[in-house]
Design a protein around this motif. Sequence first.
Motif, PDB file in Angstrom:
ATOM      1  N   THR A   1      42.777  36.753  36.314  1.00 50.28           N
ATOM      2  CA  THR A   1      41.907  37.845  35.886  1.00 50.28           C
ATOM      3  C   THR A   1      40.541  37.694  36.531  1.00 50.28           C
ATOM      4  O   THR A   1      40.042  36.573  36.675  1.00 50.28           O
ATOM      5  N   SER A   2      39.909  38.800  36.902  1.00 48.24           N
ATOM      6  CA  SER A   2      38.571  38.731  37.502  1.00 48.24           C
ATOM      7  C   SER A   2      37.500  38.547  36.429  1.00 48.24           C
ATOM      8  O   SER A   2      37.722  38.844  35.246  1.00 48.24           O
TER       9      SER A   2
ATOM     10  N   GLU B   1      34.922  40.381  36.134  1.00 49.55           N
ATOM     11  CA  GLU B   1      34.645  41.731  35.616  1.00 49.55           C
ATOM     12  C   GLU B   1      35.632  42.115  34.518  1.00 49.55           C
ATOM     13  O   GLU B   1      35.246  42.675  33.491  1.00 49.55           O
ATOM     14  N   GLU B   2      36.900  41.800  34.704  1.00 53.37           N
ATOM     15  CA  GLU B   2      37.904  42.097  33.679  1.00 53.37           C
ATOM     16  C   GLU B   2      37.664  41.274  32.420  1.00 53.37           C
ATOM     17  O   GLU B   2      37.875  41.765  31.304  1.00 53.37           O
TER      18      GLU B   2
ATOM     19  N   ARG C   1      31.168  35.329  41.080  1.00 56.41           N
ATOM     20  CA  ARG C   1      30.836  36.760  41.191  1.00 56.41           C
ATOM     21  C   ARG C   1      31.771  37.549  40.271  1.00 56.41           C
ATOM     22  O   ARG C   1      32.790  37.024  39.812  1.00 56.41           O
ATOM     23  N   ASP C   2      31.459  38.829  40.071  1.00 55.16           N
ATOM     24  CA  ASP C   2      32.330  39.674  39.251  1.00 55.16           C
ATOM     25  C   ASP C   2      33.741  39.754  39.823  1.00 55.16           C
ATOM     26  O   ASP C   2      34.703  39.912  39.083  1.00 55.16           O
ATOM     27  N   SER C   3      33.867  39.628  41.127  1.00 55.57           N
ATOM     28  CA  SER C   3      35.185  39.706  41.763  1.00 55.57           C
ATOM     29  C   SER C   3      35.934  38.366  41.758  1.00 55.57           C
ATOM     30  O   SER C   3      37.121  38.327  42.093  1.00 55.57           O
ATOM     31  N   SER C   4      35.262  37.284  41.377  1.00 52.42           N
ATOM     32  CA  SER C   4      35.910  35.963  41.350  1.00 52.42           C
ATOM     33  C   SER C   4      37.081  35.973  40.373  1.00 52.42           C
ATOM     34  O   SER C   4      37.030  36.609  39.326  1.00 52.42           O
ATOM     35  N   LYS C   5      38.113  35.254  40.745  1.00 49.37           N
ATOM     36  CA  LYS C   5      39.335  35.219  39.940  1.00 49.37           C
ATOM     37  C   LYS C   5      39.385  33.980  39.055  1.00 49.37           C
ATOM     38  O   LYS C   5      38.983  32.893  39.456  1.00 49.37           O
TER      39      LYS C   5
END
Length: 85
Positions: free
Chosen positions: A29-30, A32-33, A63-67
């Motif tokens: 999950t990112s 952001e999620e 970052r928000d896109s990091s998993k």
Amino acid sequence: MHKLDVVFFASLRESLGKDKVSIELDKVTSIEEIKQAVACLLDNPDPLFEEGIQASIDYNFARDSSKVDPENVKEVAFFPPVTGG
């Protein structure tokens, strides 16, 4: 499902009125999620989405896109912009 602790630091913790929440994840999950999932658990989630809010995954900046892999990550943290001096 894997339990993930989401912690809040400094003024963000004060604004949210909580120092941490726990969520269950079953897939990668990112950040952001994760923010979106955590927002559902908060009375006033707006501070979590303010400009400059930072994140970390097991103490490493993210970052928000990091998993986030729930099998390998124990903690995600959110905090206000870091300033030094």
